[in-house]
Design a protein around this motif. Structure first.
Motif, PDB file in Angstrom:
ATOM      1  N   VAL A  21      19.378 -12.066  31.557  1.00  0.00           N
ATOM      2  CA  VAL A  21      19.172 -13.400  30.992  1.00  0.00           C
ATOM      3  C   VAL A  21      19.969 -13.539  29.695  1.00  0.00           C
ATOM      4  CG1 VAL A  21      17.474 -14.965  29.961  1.00  0.00           C
ATOM      5  CG2 VAL A  21      16.932 -13.767  32.095  1.00  0.00           C
ATOM      6  N   ILE A  25      22.929 -16.233  28.789  1.00  0.00           N
ATOM      7  CA  ILE A  25      22.952 -17.067  27.581  1.00  0.00           C
ATOM      8  C   ILE A  25      24.272 -16.877  26.846  1.00  0.00           C
ATOM      9  CG2 ILE A  25      21.908 -17.395  25.292  1.00  0.00           C
ATOM     10  CD1 ILE A  25      19.188 -16.647  26.664  1.00  0.00           C
ATOM     11  N   HIS A 111      23.000 -26.478  28.377  1.00  0.00           N
ATOM     12  CA  HIS A 111      22.361 -25.160  28.270  1.00  0.00           C
ATOM     13  C   HIS A 111      21.049 -25.146  29.061  1.00  0.00           C
ATOM     14  CE1 HIS A 111      20.936 -21.406  26.594  1.00  0.00           C
ATOM     15  NE2 HIS A 111      19.823 -22.014  26.221  1.00  0.00           N
ATOM     16  N   GLU A 112      20.296 -26.205  28.922  1.00  0.00           N
ATOM     17  CA  GLU A 112      19.028 -26.301  29.651  1.00  0.00           C
ATOM     18  C   GLU A 112      19.266 -26.220  31.164  1.00  0.00           C
ATOM     19  OE1 GLU A 112      14.949 -28.913  29.344  1.00  0.00           O
ATOM     20  OE2 GLU A 112      16.831 -29.904  28.847  1.00  0.00           O
ATOM     21  N   MET A 115      19.929 -22.616  32.094  1.00  0.00           N
ATOM     22  CA  MET A 115      18.702 -21.820  32.102  1.00  0.00           C
ATOM     23  C   MET A 115      17.828 -22.190  33.293  1.00  0.00           C
ATOM     24  SD  MET A 115      19.110 -19.655  29.744  1.00  0.00           S
ATOM     25  CE  MET A 115      20.838 -19.755  30.231  1.00  0.00           C
TER      26      MET A 115
END
Length: 159
Positions: A21, A25, A111-112, A115
């Motif tokens: 993860v 990122i 970015h959201e 994710m």
């Protein structure tokens, strides 16, 4: 039959998943000219507003010795500015500039989405269950060394 300790396996899986993860990122924010630490600070300021520089490290899980350096870099890029506290000269706040807000308005939705892709194989209730279980593991890990006061201080890490 060979006995396999599932707790040790869980530790390995947890660390590997966290690393994966974190790598996702890093890849995502690198496209914006940021590293993961810089993005974490920007995200904190974007969602919670100005913060005492001394408190940022605990909230974004970076060493307090690194905070000044990261804020300096973000200030140099024009995304963050410092503001002296009027009530306490020992306190300095970090806050987003207009350029910093504009950047986060533009990149945070992307970015959201990235994710969301990381968690795409889990249903919403599974994500909620994962959060709850990871908090339990985190609390137990804090208690395992007998440092009750540290547990209370760091409980907010998992909030």
């Amino acid at each position: 039959m060979i006995f396999q300790n599932q707790n040790l396996k869980a530790v390995t899986v947890l660390i590997r998943a966290a690393d994966a993860v974190h790598d996702a990122i890093k890849r995502d924010v690198a496209g914006y000219g940021l590293n993961a630490t810089e993005f974490s600070v920007l995200e904190l300021l974007y969602h919670q507003g100005r913060q005492p520089i001394q408190a940022i490290g605990k909230k974004v899980l970076i060493a307090s010795s690194s905070i000044t350096y990261v804020v300096d870099k973000l200030e140099h890029k024009g995304y963050v500015e410092r503001e002296a506290c009027k009530e306490d000269r020992r306190v300095t706040y970090a806050l987003l500039t207009k350029e910093g807000h504009s950047l986060m308005d533009r990149i945070f939705p992307e970015h959201e989405l990235q994710m969301n892709k990381v968690f795409a194989s889990l249903a919403e209730d599974e994500v909620a269950e994962l959060i709850q279980k990871l908090k339990k593991v985190g609390y137990e890990a804090q208690e395992s060394d007998g440092a009750e006061s540290r547990k209370n201080e760091e409980k907010e890490r998992y909030a």
